[in-house]
Design a protein around this motif. Sequence first.
Motif, PDB file in Angstrom:
ATOM      1  N   PRO A 187      -0.082 -35.251 -35.882  1.00 61.16           N
ATOM      2  CA  PRO A 187       0.932 -35.138 -36.720  1.00 61.16           C
ATOM      3  C   PRO A 187       2.055 -34.505 -36.096  1.00 61.16           C
ATOM      4  O   PRO A 187       1.826 -33.825 -34.961  1.00 61.16           O
ATOM      5  CB  PRO A 187       0.433 -34.141 -37.781  1.00 61.16           C
ATOM      6  N   THR A 188       3.124 -34.760 -36.381  1.00 62.59           N
ATOM      7  CA  THR A 188       4.584 -33.928 -35.924  1.00 62.59           C
ATOM      8  C   THR A 188       5.412 -33.316 -36.859  1.00 62.59           C
ATOM      9  O   THR A 188       5.465 -33.964 -38.128  1.00 62.59           O
ATOM     10  CB  THR A 188       5.372 -35.001 -35.112  1.00 62.59           C
ATOM     11  N   LEU A 189       5.694 -32.081 -36.946  1.00 67.43           N
ATOM     12  CA  LEU A 189       6.182 -31.252 -37.910  1.00 67.43           C
ATOM     13  C   LEU A 189       7.573 -31.041 -37.140  1.00 67.43           C
ATOM     14  O   LEU A 189       7.586 -30.437 -36.179  1.00 67.43           O
ATOM     15  CB  LEU A 189       5.460 -30.040 -38.250  1.00 67.43           C
ATOM     16  N   LEU A 190       8.629 -31.340 -37.827  1.00 72.56           N
ATOM     17  CA  LEU A 190      10.072 -31.259 -37.399  1.00 72.56           C
ATOM     18  C   LEU A 190      10.943 -30.305 -38.513  1.00 72.56           C
ATOM     19  O   LEU A 190      10.677 -30.558 -39.373  1.00 72.56           O
ATOM     20  CB  LEU A 190      10.655 -32.580 -36.957  1.00 72.56           C
ATOM     21  N   ALA A 191      11.968 -29.508 -37.759  1.00 73.44           N
ATOM     22  CA  ALA A 191      12.809 -29.003 -38.755  1.00 73.44           C
ATOM     23  C   ALA A 191      14.089 -30.035 -38.393  1.00 73.44           C
ATOM     24  O   ALA A 191      14.671 -30.120 -37.230  1.00 73.44           O
ATOM     25  CB  ALA A 191      13.076 -27.473 -38.054  1.00 73.44           C
ATOM     26  N   VAL A 192      14.722 -30.329 -39.353  1.00 72.29           N
ATOM     27  CA  VAL A 192      16.074 -31.332 -39.375  1.00 72.29           C
ATOM     28  C   VAL A 192      17.274 -30.575 -40.020  1.00 72.29           C
ATOM     29  O   VAL A 192      17.031 -30.273 -41.170  1.00 72.29           O
ATOM     30  CB  VAL A 192      15.753 -32.553 -39.730  1.00 72.29           C
ATOM     31  N   ASP A 193      18.449 -30.459 -39.373  1.00 67.19           N
ATOM     32  CA  ASP A 193      19.246 -29.991 -39.768  1.00 67.19           C
ATOM     33  C   ASP A 193      20.499 -31.059 -39.487  1.00 67.19           C
ATOM     34  O   ASP A 193      21.261 -30.905 -38.378  1.00 67.19           O
ATOM     35  CB  ASP A 193      19.651 -28.657 -39.563  1.00 67.19           C
ATOM     36  N   GLY A 194      20.976 -31.982 -40.189  1.00 66.14           N
ATOM     37  CA  GLY A 194      21.926 -32.832 -39.797  1.00 66.14           C
ATOM     38  C   GLY A 194      21.399 -33.904 -38.596  1.00 66.14           C
ATOM     39  O   GLY A 194      20.031 -34.364 -38.715  1.00 66.14           O
ATOM     40  N   VAL A 205      14.439 -30.064 -34.381  1.00 66.39           N
ATOM     41  CA  VAL A 205      13.669 -29.228 -33.743  1.00 66.39           C
ATOM     42  C   VAL A 205      12.355 -29.182 -33.594  1.00 66.39           C
ATOM     43  O   VAL A 205      11.730 -29.275 -34.988  1.00 66.39           O
ATOM     44  CB  VAL A 205      14.180 -27.789 -34.056  1.00 66.39           C
ATOM     45  N   PRO A 206      11.437 -29.679 -32.436  1.00 65.06           N
ATOM     46  CA  PRO A 206      10.177 -29.776 -33.095  1.00 65.06           C
ATOM     47  C   PRO A 206       9.496 -28.316 -33.274  1.00 65.06           C
ATOM     48  O   PRO A 206       9.543 -27.484 -32.647  1.00 65.06           O
ATOM     49  CB  PRO A 206       9.468 -30.414 -31.509  1.00 65.06           C
ATOM     50  N   LEU A 234      12.226 -29.644 -43.561  1.00 61.06           N
ATOM     51  CA  LEU A 234      11.102 -30.102 -42.589  1.00 61.06           C
ATOM     52  C   LEU A 234      10.784 -31.598 -42.858  1.00 61.06           C
ATOM     53  O   LEU A 234      10.970 -31.954 -43.855  1.00 61.06           O
ATOM     54  CB  LEU A 234      10.020 -29.334 -42.940  1.00 61.06           C
ATOM     55  N   VAL A 235      10.222 -32.136 -41.799  1.00 59.75           N
ATOM     56  CA  VAL A 235       9.769 -33.650 -41.707  1.00 59.75           C
ATOM     57  C   VAL A 235       8.631 -33.578 -41.419  1.00 59.75           C
ATOM     58  O   VAL A 235       8.435 -33.266 -39.982  1.00 59.75           O
ATOM     59  CB  VAL A 235      10.861 -34.451 -41.005  1.00 59.75           C
TER      60      VAL A 235
END
Length: 208
Positions: free
Chosen positions: A172-179, A183-184, A3-4
Amino acid sequence: MKLVYVFDAYCGWSHGFSGTLREIVSRHPGLPVDVISGGLFTGERRVPMSTFGFIDEANSHIGRLTGARFGEGYQRLVAEGAFVMDSEAAARGVAALRQAAPGRAVELALALQEAFYVDGQSLSDPATYRQLAEGAGLDPDAVVAAFESPGAQVAAEADFRRAADLGVTAFPTLLAVDGSRVVPLARGHATADEVDHRLAPLGITPAS
């Protein structure tokens, strides 16, 4: 997958998101979380709080929606109106705390927001970081030295660039990051259940 979390320590909606973020971290203890400062009040936006006539109304809305508390120390700053929110200084503070305890970045970011939104402490003041470090069991001299170092400025600017590179325009913004896949999961406000609903298609479910 990680997560970012892109936030600004001087953003009321980020403060309001604290409960959701805390719950998500609790539900997913093995999921790494990067905490990034977005830079809301920089450059010409560093002006006295009295310039922003919507603060009271916005905070009331945030409080009703999220349950976030705005303490007496902070309310005094709003009433006086002279305080200047400097997101660059706050980002240096985030970087200093993150450097001192990388695995506790979420916890320390939330504590930093509480120092401002509850206690009314300046996030430009080294004394704030000394107090936070002491409360968190960190070396206060090391945290203050990091906050005042050129490296913190470099880290803050890198955070701002990374937020922009991720396409984040609101906090705020929460993201899922995979490479390279991003994905927001939340922008502005979301419940922990809503975030989990968006994580499920990615194969991420709460720990049992």
